[in-house]
Design a protein around this motif. Structure first.
Motif, PDB file in Angstrom:
ATOM      1  N   GLY A   1       9.321 -10.526  52.064  1.00 38.07           N
ATOM      2  CA  GLY A   1       9.259 -11.592  51.103  1.00 38.07           C
ATOM      3  C   GLY A   1       8.153 -11.511  50.101  1.00 38.07           C
TER       4      GLY A   1
ATOM      5  N   THR B   1      16.697  -5.972  55.639  1.00 39.15           N
ATOM      6  CA  THR B   1      16.941  -5.966  54.071  1.00 39.15           C
ATOM      7  C   THR B   1      16.321  -7.253  53.371  1.00 39.15           C
ATOM      8  N   TRP B   2      15.767  -7.154  52.118  1.00 42.55           N
ATOM      9  CA  TRP B   2      15.246  -8.431  51.274  1.00 42.55           C
ATOM     10  C   TRP B   2      15.760  -7.973  49.923  1.00 42.55           C
ATOM     11  N   ASP B   3      16.349  -8.672  49.139  1.00 42.38           N
ATOM     12  CA  ASP B   3      16.825  -8.669  47.948  1.00 42.38           C
ATOM     13  C   ASP B   3      17.510  -7.432  47.735  1.00 42.38           C
ATOM     14  N   GLY B   4      18.513  -6.985  48.704  1.00 40.67           N
ATOM     15  CA  GLY B   4      19.235  -5.793  48.629  1.00 40.67           C
ATOM     16  C   GLY B   4      18.689  -4.647  49.094  1.00 40.67           C
ATOM     17  N   LYS B   5      17.337  -4.467  49.304  1.00 41.64           N
ATOM     18  CA  LYS B   5      16.511  -3.287  49.644  1.00 41.64           C
ATOM     19  C   LYS B   5      16.435  -3.277  51.290  1.00 41.64           C
TER      20      LYS B   5
END
Length: 542
Positions: free
Chosen positions: A161, A191-195
């Motif tokens: 994040g 994952t984070w923000d789709g990555k």
């Protein structure tokens, strides 16, 4: 412990407790296979061959065994990296040294990788109790001094994040076969923000381990294996004053760790609290998703704390249990013959049959965590009198993450991701699941019973152990923790307040729980309540 001292002790060890109790002599490890032999008959043989190193019942694996396994699982690396491609690259890897596993095993796994690629790895070894503070310090001060980290998914809110990690390249996804992960570990985990950022090397859930000589018609208790926490507590009380049938020492029932473990000890209260607190109709159980008000002081958690306090008052625990952390309860107590029941990660299952320190391999059984006969209904503000099971999928497993420190240096970046891909490879992960490593099954391919049988496990044990993991991963009411910033700040302060409560510094279980809740409120306000609410809701799929 220094690595050199650890290696010396492992090499020099002549006698262990299992041998003393069973009267068996130590058996030498399998000799190293000829170079290239593992791949001679195709990919399928690699899995069978590595599982024979050293073989179930042949003693605890050594560094030599780790190196053999790492070398035999190098084909994925060779497909993506040329020999000597990373010459001159130095990487720093931060991870655990728990029970002489984790980083110690990674060193062995990566020896052939270093020889082949030309890269060098420097190590930061941390005790479990020191891990959270060390990581949080790096985050807070912006001084990330490592390129690769062994980390659990709960920390993703803090690390991913804040943009501190490197996004996974597509070639890594193909090398590690991410589609093979159990559903519980697929996106959004890692994952984070789709990555995507995480290479999974573990799939954590707590399961219930018990001694078969403690249960059944001719056992020390004469009772069936308990399926609820009230039954666990009653049996534990009833065992006071009895003799352990295996060791001749005082018998004990369930083993609660009463000492903190850098935040990780809170999971063990959660084992008790989850079936009281995780209502099937409510995805939340730690906080209220609309306000972030803690639920840790509701009647469900108070009941769990009271259950532990009742056993303390009854004198049901081993002597000095107030100083026993989870590592003690698993490795120095249960596996060594003290206690009849424990909830723990998969280490107990793998170690029971393959560790020199275990004496319970022939009498251990496994099941999903105990449940309850009632569950707190937060919406109604009352207990629902109904059977409830909520296995604790604690920590969501260890993974390997590459830090943003490698960005801007493509050679170093590829080297770091190659390390992660090697450690998270499909074949090497099977060996890590079957032997004492600190990791448990986390891929669909790990649940092929025949492979475990070929390694020396008997079918009944495998079905019991693997079945308890699968049932917990796939349970519709599993208690899954949130990937929110500061989660281990919450857990660490909870441990501190629990320790005070167990030591009698608070007047009741309710006062102990209220102290935890008050501390949690302060953490939420410090981090930012609105952002925490948004992230908590997202983690619950709301």
């Amino acid at each position: 412990m220094k690595v050199e001292l650890y290696n010396y002790i492992r090499a020099a060890q002549k006698l262990n407790r299992r041998q003393m109790l069973k009267g068996t002599a130590a058996v030498g490890a399998m000799a190293m296979m000829p170079k290239g032999a593992a791949m001679a008959d195709g990919h399928g043989n690699v899995r069978a061959d590595i599982l024979k190193i050293p073989g179930v019942g042949m003693g605890t694996p050594t560094d030599s065994d780790y190196q053999k396994v790492g070398a035999m699982c190098l084909e994925g690396t060779k497909a993506n990296v040329a020999e000597g491609e990373f010459e001159g690259v130095e990487l720093t890897f931060m991870g655990l040294n728990n029970q002489n596993q984790h980083n110690f095993i990674f060193r062995g796994f990566l020896r052939a990788w270093e020889d082949y690629t030309g890269a060098k790895i420097n190590w930061i070894d941390l005790a479990q109790a020191d891990y959270n503070a060390r990581l949080q310090q790096s985050i807070a001060t912006g001084t990330v001094d490592f390129d690769i980290i062994e980390m659990g998914a709960p920390f993703e809110g803090d690390v991913l994040g804040k943009g501190l990690a490197s996004e996974m390249p597509d070639w890594v996804k193909e090398q590690i076969d991410m589609d093979d992960y159990v559903d519980y570990l697929k996106a959004p985990v890692g994952t984070w923000d789709g990555k995507t950022y995480r290479v999974s090397i573990d799939g954590d859930t707590h399961t219930f381990a018990y001694r078969k000589d403690y249960f059944g018609a001719d056992s020390i208790t004469g009772q069936e294996v308990p399926t609820t926490w009230p039954e666990v507590n009653q049996i534990t009380k009833d065992l006071v004053g009895k003799e352990d049938p295996l060791t001749g020492l005082p018998a004990h029932g369930y083993l609660d760790p009463l000492k903190g473990w850098g935040g990780f000890g809170f999971y063990f209260l959660e084992n008790r609290a989850a079936p009281y607190a995780k209502h099937p109709d409510d995805p939340a159980w730690l906080f209220d998703p609309d306000t972030m008000k803690p639920r840790v002081n509701n009647p469900a958690f108070v009941q769990a704390i009271q259950d532990v306090m009742d056993l303390i008052e009854a004198g049901a625990y081993p002597t000095d249990q107030i100083n026993a952390d989870p590592g003690t309860t698993a490795f120095q107590q249960f596996l060594a013959g003290t206690g009849g029941m424990i909830s723990w990660w998969g280490d107990v299952g793998a170690s029971a049959r393959t560790s020199d320190t275990s004496v319970v391999g022939d009498v251990v059984g496994f099941s999903i965590n105990p449940g309850s006969e009632k569950v707190w209904n937060t919406a109604a503000g009352q207990w629902d009198e109904m059977p409830n099971v909520a296995p604790n999928n604690a920590y969501i497993g260890w993974g390997v993450y590459v830090m943003a420190t490698v960005e801007g240096d493509e050679k170093k970046k590829k080297a770091a991701w190659s390390v992660a891909a090697h450690l998270g490879g499909k074949d090497i992960s099977l060996w890590a699941s079957a032997y004492p490593t600190g990791f448990q099954p986390y891929r669909n391919s790990h649940f092929q019973y025949e492979e475990w049988e070929e390694a020396g496990y008997d079918r009944a044990f495998v079905e019991d152990y693997l079945g308890s993991n699968a049932d917990s991963y796939n349970h519709p009411n599993a208690a899954v923790e949130p990937r929110i910033p500061g989660i281990f700040q919450y857990y660490s302060v909870a441990e501190d307040e629990l320790a005070k409560g167990y030591a009698g510094q608070y007047g009741s279980a309710q006062e102990t729980a209220d102290a935890i809740a008050a501390a949690w409120e302060k953490i939420t306000d410090q981090i930012g309540r609105d952002s925490q609410i948004a992230l908590y809701k997202a983690s619950l799929g709301l």
